[in-house]
Design a protein around this motif. Structure first.
Motif, PDB file in Angstrom:
ATOM      1  N   THR A 155       0.862  -1.235  -0.001  1.00 28.44           N
ATOM      2  CA  THR A 155       0.074  -0.041   0.113  1.00 28.44           C
ATOM      3  C   THR A 155       0.791   1.206  -0.034  1.00 28.44           C
ATOM      4  OG1 THR A 155      -1.787  -0.971   1.216  1.00 28.44           O
ATOM      5  CG2 THR A 155      -1.905   1.183   1.277  1.00 28.44           C
ATOM      6  N   ALA A 156       2.021   1.271   0.920  1.00 26.30           N
ATOM      7  CA  ALA A 156       2.769   2.409   1.128  1.00 26.30           C
ATOM      8  C   ALA A 156       3.435   2.839  -0.442  1.00 26.30           C
ATOM      9  CB  ALA A 156       3.695   2.173   2.022  1.00 26.30           C
ATOM     10  N   VAL A 157       3.855   1.799  -1.282  1.00 25.32           N
ATOM     11  CA  VAL A 157       4.744   1.961  -2.359  1.00 25.32           C
ATOM     12  C   VAL A 157       3.510   2.285  -3.731  1.00 25.32           C
ATOM     13  CG1 VAL A 157       5.639   0.521  -4.298  1.00 25.32           C
ATOM     14  CG2 VAL A 157       6.569   0.336  -1.913  1.00 25.32           C
ATOM     15  N   GLU A 158       2.367   1.732  -3.607  1.00 23.68           N
ATOM     16  CA  GLU A 158       1.421   2.096  -4.535  1.00 23.68           C
ATOM     17  C   GLU A 158       0.780   3.566  -4.373  1.00 23.68           C
ATOM     18  OE1 GLU A 158       0.829   0.828  -7.381  1.00 23.68           O
ATOM     19  OE2 GLU A 158       1.923  -1.486  -6.691  1.00 23.68           O
ATOM     20  N   VAL A 159       0.559   3.689  -3.134  1.00 22.05           N
ATOM     21  CA  VAL A 159       0.252   5.196  -2.989  1.00 22.05           C
ATOM     22  C   VAL A 159       1.101   6.228  -3.148  1.00 22.05           C
ATOM     23  CG1 VAL A 159      -0.515   6.721  -0.944  1.00 22.05           C
ATOM     24  CG2 VAL A 159      -1.395   4.453  -0.854  1.00 22.05           C
ATOM     25  N   ALA A 160       2.318   6.112  -2.914  1.00 19.79           N
ATOM     26  CA  ALA A 160       3.198   6.850  -3.545  1.00 19.79           C
ATOM     27  C   ALA A 160       3.610   6.859  -4.836  1.00 19.79           C
ATOM     28  CB  ALA A 160       4.868   6.743  -2.515  1.00 19.79           C
ATOM     29  N   ALA A 161       3.435   5.843  -5.527  1.00 15.05           N
ATOM     30  CA  ALA A 161       3.789   5.651  -7.043  1.00 15.05           C
ATOM     31  C   ALA A 161       2.672   6.377  -7.743  1.00 15.05           C
ATOM     32  CB  ALA A 161       3.616   4.125  -7.290  1.00 15.05           C
ATOM     33  N   ILE A 162       1.324   6.829  -7.092  1.00 17.88           N
ATOM     34  CA  ILE A 162       0.576   7.385  -7.693  1.00 17.88           C
ATOM     35  C   ILE A 162       1.242   8.917  -8.374  1.00 17.88           C
ATOM     36  CG2 ILE A 162      -1.570   8.953  -7.727  1.00 17.88           C
ATOM     37  CD1 ILE A 162      -2.616   6.825  -5.689  1.00 17.88           C
ATOM     38  N   ALA A 163       2.136   9.567  -7.653  1.00 20.58           N
ATOM     39  CA  ALA A 163       2.643  10.580  -8.011  1.00 20.58           C
ATOM     40  C   ALA A 163       3.871  10.354  -8.892  1.00 20.58           C
ATOM     41  CB  ALA A 163       3.179  11.497  -6.755  1.00 20.58           C
ATOM     42  N   GLY A 164       4.392   9.429  -9.063  1.00 24.39           N
ATOM     43  CA  GLY A 164       5.638   9.091  -9.721  1.00 24.39           C
ATOM     44  C   GLY A 164       6.530   8.029  -9.281  1.00 24.39           C
ATOM     45  N   PRO A 165       7.737   7.848  -9.845  1.00 28.36           N
ATOM     46  CA  PRO A 165       8.599   6.555  -9.350  1.00 28.36           C
ATOM     47  C   PRO A 165       8.842   6.722  -7.838  1.00 28.36           C
ATOM     48  CG  PRO A 165       9.357   7.465 -11.472  1.00 28.36           C
ATOM     49  CD  PRO A 165       8.232   8.209 -11.013  1.00 28.36           C
ATOM     50  N   ALA A 166       8.647   5.815  -7.175  1.00 29.44           N
ATOM     51  CA  ALA A 166       9.048   5.771  -5.699  1.00 29.44           C
ATOM     52  C   ALA A 166      10.075   5.085  -5.240  1.00 29.44           C
ATOM     53  CB  ALA A 166       7.863   4.874  -5.044  1.00 29.44           C
ATOM     54  N   GLU A 167      10.836   5.434  -4.052  1.00 29.06           N
ATOM     55  CA  GLU A 167      11.971   5.079  -3.704  1.00 29.06           C
ATOM     56  C   GLU A 167      11.798   4.637  -2.279  1.00 29.06           C
ATOM     57  OE1 GLU A 167      15.100   8.074  -4.239  1.00 29.06           O
ATOM     58  OE2 GLU A 167      15.353   7.571  -6.382  1.00 29.06           O
ATOM     59  N   VAL A 168      12.390   3.566  -1.650  1.00 35.91           N
ATOM     60  CA  VAL A 168      12.252   3.318  -0.408  1.00 35.91           C
ATOM     61  C   VAL A 168      13.423   3.260   0.376  1.00 35.91           C
ATOM     62  CG1 VAL A 168      11.490   1.488   1.273  1.00 35.91           C
ATOM     63  CG2 VAL A 168      10.380   1.527  -1.119  1.00 35.91           C
ATOM     64  N   ASP A 169      13.579   3.915   1.596  1.00 35.10           N
ATOM     65  CA  ASP A 169      14.549   4.105   2.738  1.00 35.10           C
ATOM     66  C   ASP A 169      14.147   3.159   4.005  1.00 35.10           C
ATOM     67  OD1 ASP A 169      16.959   5.623   1.541  1.00 35.10           O
ATOM     68  OD2 ASP A 169      14.997   6.784   0.919  1.00 35.10           O
ATOM     69  N   ALA A 170      14.941   2.507   4.402  1.00 35.98           N
ATOM     70  CA  ALA A 170      14.678   1.749   5.743  1.00 35.98           C
ATOM     71  C   ALA A 170      15.656   1.910   6.668  1.00 35.98           C
ATOM     72  CB  ALA A 170      14.220   0.265   5.667  1.00 35.98           C
ATOM     73  N   ALA A 171      15.565   2.215   7.798  1.00 35.72           N
ATOM     74  CA  ALA A 171      16.507   2.506   9.098  1.00 35.72           C
ATOM     75  C   ALA A 171      16.138   1.758  10.349  1.00 35.72           C
ATOM     76  CB  ALA A 171      17.028   4.003   9.004  1.00 35.72           C
ATOM     77  N   PHE A 172      16.924   1.529  11.161  1.00 33.30           N
ATOM     78  CA  PHE A 172      16.662   1.139  12.237  1.00 33.30           C
ATOM     79  C   PHE A 172      17.351   1.678  13.402  1.00 33.30           C
ATOM     80  CE2 PHE A 172      17.781  -1.665  16.081  1.00 33.30           C
ATOM     81  CZ  PHE A 172      16.307  -1.930  16.514  1.00 33.30           C
TER      82      PHE A 172
END
Length: 347
Positions: free
Chosen positions: A255-272
């Motif tokens: 959902t997070a990726v598809e929602v963001a992708a509505i506006a354009g190509p999405a990128e994901v960053d993950a940090a602990f």
């Protein structure tokens, strides 16, 4: 003894026991004074899911309450402290509806990005209140938009089903369908019935998540695997496995990726950090998009390749999945980009 300063209020002592019960309360909630006085307020009026909640003082909220006949109803309640305990002002709901209590309490428990509220620092006082108000407003808007869109989503297939079923029932020469047309009409009915089944399943999932009815299938999960989506760049730092339900968390990040992708190509960053994984899905240079348009857009369904969810429903499900795992999901639309932030504890 009337503990409340206002005769029309329900007075409660420090133990949560009702000490005064006005006639208006008996009329609204159905309990006679002889029964209500001496009863615990929470057990008499609140459903089990709210009995341990602390309603904030001075804020009128739309609260789920129990009538004497056992049914759940809605009422506007405002709690205020008194010398001997608390007083609860109440009224039936009208056109002037206050914020939903359960949404308000959920917002009050959530700090920005799902972090614990800081004490004695810049995240307190007016700034903290403003953030909670923003989150509450966003949740209320999301629910309002979801109800509007869900009504449309149900009405559209129902209209098609009724229309073609009526045509199939016709037996006069003017409206009767040929064999090929009848097969086509049956196909339309079937497709729309399948569409309604998917929507109803999503609504049931949302309900089970909100009420915590369905247990989580917990297992240690690698964050990189959960965030592995074709064509989506991922930058994931080191950190421990995440304990969670794989199917639900994949749905959350889908959902997070598809929602963001509505506006354009999405990128994901993950940090602990601080015992939590913080995942940011962003589109920095996308097409112009407003929050209202985002909520009404159609998001690919994670389990039904040919079906879609509205943005409002997808975001509500994402929020509930994150909350069910002890985390949070926040979405911001800042032209020309969209950012979805998810925080989840490791255990």
């Amino acid at each position: 003894m009337l503990i409340s300063d206002e005769p029309g209020d329900i007075a409660i002592d420090h133990r949560g026991v009702i000490r005064s019960w006005p006639e208006a309360a008996a009329e609204l909630f159905g309990h006679e004074r002889s029964w209500a006085v001496g009863s615990a307020f929470a057990h008499l009026l609140l459903p089990p899911r709210l009995r341990d909640a602390e309603l904030p003082p001075g804020v009128e909220l739309d609260v789920a309450v129990l009538h004497a006949d056992g049914r759940e109803m809605r009422a506007a309640l405002r709690v205020r402290p008194t010398e001997h305990g608390r007083a609860v002002a109440f009224r039936p709901l009208s056109s002037r509806t206050p914020p939903d209590a359960e949404l308000y309490l959920r917002a009050a428990r959530s700090a920005p990005l799902g972090e614990e509220p800081q004490r004695g620092g810049p995240g307190t006082g007016d700034e903290d209140l403003a953030e909670r108000h923003r989150l509450l407003s966003e949740l209320s808007q999301l629910r309002t938009e979801f109800i509007r869109v869900a009504s449309h989503e149900l009405r559209t297939p129902l209209t098609s089903i009724v229309t073609f079923a009526t045509m199939l029932e016709a037996d006069d020469g003017m409206t009767a369908l040929s064999r090929a047309d009848r097969q086509a009409a049956l196909g339309v009915i079937r497709r729309n019935a399948d569409r309604m089944q998917v929507l109803v399943a999503d609504l049931l999932l949302l309900s089970r998540l909100e009420t915590a009815e369905a247990p989580l299938d917990l297992a240690p999960l690698r964050i990189a695997e959960l965030l592995d989506f074709p064509g989506v760049p991922l930058r994931a730092g080191p950190g421990p496995d995440l304990m969670g339900d794989r199917a639900l968390l994949r749905e959350l990040f889908h959902t997070a990726v598809e929602v963001a992708a509505i506006a354009g190509p999405a990128e994901v960053d993950a940090a602990f950090a601080g015992g939590r994984w913080r995942v940011v899905v962003s589109v920095e240079n996308g097409s112009g998009l407003t929050a209202e348009r985002l909520l009404s857009m159609r998001i690919p369904h994670p389990e039904q390749p040919e079906e879609y969810r509205t943005g409002a429903l997808a975001l509500m499900l994402g929020r509930e999945i994150a909350a069910r795992h002890g985390g949070a999901m926040l979405t911001s639309v800042d032209r020309p980009g969209v950012t979805v932030r998810v925080t989840l504890p490791v255990a």
